[in-house]
Design a protein around this motif. Sequence first.
Motif, PDB file in Angstrom:
ATOM      1  N   GLU A 177       0.813  -1.218   0.000  1.00 39.90           N
ATOM      2  CA  GLU A 177       0.000   0.000   0.000  1.00 39.90           C
ATOM      3  C   GLU A 177       0.847   1.268   0.000  1.00 39.90           C
ATOM      4  O   GLU A 177       0.455   2.291  -0.563  1.00 39.90           O
ATOM      5  CB  GLU A 177      -0.921   0.014   1.230  1.00 39.90           C
ATOM      6  N   PRO A 180       4.558   3.323  -4.119  1.00 38.07           N
ATOM      7  CA  PRO A 180       4.017   3.852  -5.388  1.00 38.07           C
ATOM      8  C   PRO A 180       4.494   3.075  -6.609  1.00 38.07           C
ATOM      9  O   PRO A 180       3.772   2.966  -7.603  1.00 38.07           O
ATOM     10  CB  PRO A 180       4.545   5.303  -5.419  1.00 38.07           C
ATOM     11  N   GLN A 183       1.987   0.074  -7.358  1.00 33.96           N
ATOM     12  CA  GLN A 183       0.535   0.294  -7.354  1.00 33.96           C
ATOM     13  C   GLN A 183      -0.172  -0.434  -8.489  1.00 33.96           C
ATOM     14  O   GLN A 183      -1.356  -0.726  -8.397  1.00 33.96           O
ATOM     15  CB  GLN A 183       0.233   1.796  -7.407  1.00 33.96           C
TER      16      GLN A 183
END
Length: 422
Positions: A177, A180, A183
Amino acid sequence: MKMKLCGVGCGRLGTLVGLGRNGAATLALPGCLLYTRTGSAPHLTHDTLQEVGGVPAVAQFTLPTMAELHEVLEEYKEGAAKFIGMPDTVLYCSLLDPVAPCPSGYNTNKTVSLWGASGRMELTTSKFMDIQRAIQPDWFQCISDGDTISGEVSRKRAKKSVDRSLSFLDVCLQLLEKSPELQGSVMFGAIEGGDVLEERLRSARETAKRPVGGFLLDGFQGSAMAKETKLKLIASVTAELPEDKPRIIHGIGKPDEVLECIERGVDIFESFFPFQVTERGCALVFSYDCHSDPEAAVLKQNGAQDTEKNGAEDQDEISKADPEMTPFEIFLKDKRYQDDFGPLLEGCTCYCCQRHTRAYVHHLLVTNELLAGVLLMMHNFQHYFSFFNAIQDALRDNKLDQLKKLVFRQALQGPANAKPGQ
């Protein structure tokens, strides 16, 4: 990634859509992954791989090989797909190489051990996720304690493998989570528990509660676990998993075993088996055409006339060539092929069969020419990928039972052992 199922009967027929960073790739189910080593198909360049028909959209590479490139990829910053020259390929990063099993007894509550070219490496969840951030795979297997395949394990050890794997999964999901770079990546949760049914079910139920993109059935590779136990566990585990997420299994590659797992709800397999066949100097010649007369198809495609010429003594020589050889392949180093000017497999459309003969490949093998591995790999990959197309067609036409009978008949008499009229 979204899963579209067309039917769930004696197998799950469907498609995975929206794959890759641009969402343009698809994978038909049941399907397989392209087996690679550091992103390259064994024996093949990117150009020769282009000549292979039916190459899957998803390529598998293994963490031990990529972990050694961690620092380079971290500095590169654009991910492994672009780094290895496969920017449009969907990449799946597995924890282990199915062809190179790890020694057992090295996992702890905090680390999992992997073996690469430079020896053993211990990975914590933090280190594991750091490597994944550098690789930026489309799919990846979560770190888990799958060290339960070396024979029967105790109930206590099976429970420990599940507890550790769930703990690792929770930490990795939290780190996912906050990353980045990941993702767009899908994490597959591993189902562990050795051969203990209660622990396998607990692992499946608990993993299904987590926000994973799919499930990996781990610990079924090798022959340490009895076949009946293995199939019962797989059926029990898949019954606990949600229908709308894919299930991958590691270490299952032989055609008859693949069909048994598909009947029990498995969706995705590895394609390491064609590589193992190539390394033995063999060519896959099993039939998967269940629309023709099964017995005639077996005799036509397995080259049974070869055994009629050579008798049982040569069969003993073949079995001695490699004890791992299966009934689905022919051993092309055998002297019977030095004057055989037919293709590896009659009717095959692969590059090798269209241009070369068994005699030529035999010559390449006995003189240790590198081209032998290239040609065999091209044939074996294409034949194996076409087998999965045949499975999809059989499910669509409700003929999986016929396909299974055809493949199992060959498993019993097989190309290496078949005699005309059987």
